[in-house]
Design a protein around this motif. Structure first.
Motif, mmCIF file in Angstrom:
data_model
loop_
_atom_site.group_PDB
_atom_site.id
_atom_site.type_symbol
_atom_site.label_atom_id
_atom_site.label_comp_id
_atom_site.label_asym_id
_atom_site.label_seq_id
_atom_site.Cartn_x
_atom_site.Cartn_y
_atom_site.Cartn_z
ATOM 1 N N VAL A 1 53.922 -46.105 -28.587
ATOM 2 C CA VAL A 1 53.246 -44.903 -28.607
ATOM 3 C C VAL A 1 53.491 -43.726 -28.653
ATOM 4 C CG1 VAL A 1 50.783 -43.434 -28.946
ATOM 5 C CG2 VAL A 1 50.904 -46.309 -28.592
ATOM 6 N N TYR A 2 53.936 -42.924 -29.625
ATOM 7 C CA TYR A 2 55.022 -41.969 -29.058
ATOM 8 C C TYR A 2 53.298 -40.502 -29.388
ATOM 9 C CZ TYR A 2 58.233 -44.511 -30.330
ATOM 10 O OH TYR A 2 59.070 -46.029 -30.342
ATOM 11 N N GLY A 3 54.701 -39.314 -29.167
ATOM 12 C CA GLY A 3 53.488 -38.363 -29.108
ATOM 13 C C GLY A 3 53.027 -38.190 -28.227
ATOM 14 N N ASN A 4 51.875 -36.213 -27.430
ATOM 15 C CA ASN A 4 51.538 -36.229 -26.504
ATOM 16 C C ASN A 4 50.198 -37.505 -26.086
ATOM 17 O OD1 ASN A 4 48.759 -34.347 -25.763
ATOM 18 N ND2 ASN A 4 50.479 -33.792 -25.508
ATOM 19 N N ALA A 5 50.228 -37.415 -25.059
ATOM 20 C CA ALA A 5 49.516 -38.674 -24.703
ATOM 21 C C ALA A 5 49.002 -37.954 -23.123
ATOM 22 C CB ALA A 5 50.464 -39.795 -23.176
ATOM 23 N N LYS A 6 47.903 -38.826 -23.064
ATOM 24 C CA LYS A 6 46.541 -38.404 -22.489
ATOM 25 C C LYS A 6 47.009 -38.717 -20.520
ATOM 26 C CE LYS A 6 42.803 -37.269 -25.300
ATOM 27 N NZ LYS A 6 41.162 -38.175 -25.858
ATOM 28 N N PRO A 7 47.069 -38.864 -19.798
ATOM 29 C CA PRO A 7 46.951 -39.383 -18.709
ATOM 30 C C PRO A 7 46.444 -40.482 -17.976
ATOM 31 C CG PRO A 7 45.871 -37.103 -18.252
ATOM 32 C CD PRO A 7 45.787 -37.054 -19.880
ATOM 33 N N LEU A 8 47.108 -41.822 -17.935
ATOM 34 C CA LEU A 8 46.473 -42.515 -17.481
ATOM 35 C C LEU A 8 46.180 -42.367 -15.977
ATOM 36 C CD1 LEU A 8 49.582 -45.068 -18.074
ATOM 37 C CD2 LEU A 8 47.471 -44.161 -19.259
ATOM 38 N N GLU A 9 45.963 -41.781 -15.225
ATOM 39 C CA GLU A 9 45.547 -41.235 -14.199
ATOM 40 C C GLU A 9 45.076 -40.158 -13.974
ATOM 41 O OE1 GLU A 9 45.397 -44.481 -12.621
ATOM 42 O OE2 GLU A 9 46.226 -45.309 -13.378
ATOM 43 N N THR A 10 44.391 -39.788 -13.190
ATOM 44 C CA THR A 10 43.671 -38.046 -12.799
ATOM 45 C C THR A 10 44.919 -38.046 -12.161
ATOM 46 O OG1 THR A 10 41.629 -39.156 -12.506
ATOM 47 C CG2 THR A 10 41.847 -37.023 -11.547
#
Length: 240
Positions: free
Chosen positions: A227-236
């Protein structure tokens, strides 16, 4: 069953009676034939077909594309080259044969001139296996000997290969990196040197075995694409 498309500009076969005699079904037809015998689903495409035979439907259903070109590299449309490039980056395998080193698609994927020395003198060639445990070399002895072939010599202006499988020696004294692999995006690329059009090289059983092995090696890996591009964090992420 791996779906293969064998692309050939198909010009020598029409213009040179000797080539037409050696490959009455075209170089592409000969390669597709032995791939079918090996159990692959093999179709063909040629330069003079609409979109060079590489329509979206064909490309989207091709897992490994084999490329042979020589006289007409400049006649391949840039739009088609970019579509093939994107398919390689998305995971399609690409096998580039002989004079395909100067094709637009190989040069755009390598980012170099891909130039080399050459000579036509009916020379003996020995392709030495320098990576005996590699799957592309499976079933091949210490070397492949071809009685007559066109000479390609170093320096071969390509990036350093990820893996070097074969190194050729020629009767005139030159050597050449004749079997090279590259990873590009999610796709695998294999360059294999033998295959001058005026010699029956593609009837050689070892050459056929290498190409057959390479199709198996180059087929897309069955996994989810990155998966490419802007990514949401996996952790807080703690406020700073």
């Amino acid at each position: 069953m791996v779906k293969v498309t064998v692309w050939n500009e198909n010009r020598h076969e029409k213009q040179n009676p000797l080539v037409g005699e050696i490959y009455p079904e075209g170089i592409h037809g000969t390669i597709a034939s032995f791939l079918k015998e090996a159990g692959y689903e093999a179709g063909t495409a040629t330069l003079d077909e609409p979109e060079h035979g590489l329509t979206d439907e064909v490309l989207n259903n091709t897992e490994v594309l084999i490329w042979w070109g020589h006289l007409a590299h400049d006649q391949v449309q840039d739009e088609i080259v970019q579509k093939v490039r994107q398919r390689v980056l998305d995971g399609m395998g690409l096998i580039v044969l002989h004079s395909g080193h100067f094709s637009k698609i190989f040069k755009v994927l390598m980012g170099t001139s891909c130039d080399l020395k050459w000579r036509e003198a009916d020379e003996k060639e020995r392709l030495w296996v320098v990576a005996p445990s590699h799957p592309i070399a499976e079933g091949i002895g210490e070397y492949i000997e071809l009685e007559k072939e066109e000479m390609y010599g170093e320096h071969f202006d390509i990036p350093a290969p990820d893996e070097l499988i074969f190194t050729s020696w020629f009767e005139g004294g030159e050597i050449f990196r004749s079997g090279c692999t590259f990873n590009r995006g999610n796709g695998k690329v294999f360059y294999f040197r033998p295959g001058h059009e005026t010699y029956p090289t593609y009837y050689n059983k070892d050459v056929q075995r290498v190409i057959t092995n390479a199709v198996k090696w180059a087929k897309p890996v069955e996994r989810q694409r990155p998966v490419y591009g802007n990514a949401k964090p996996l952790e807080t992420i703690s406020p700073k």
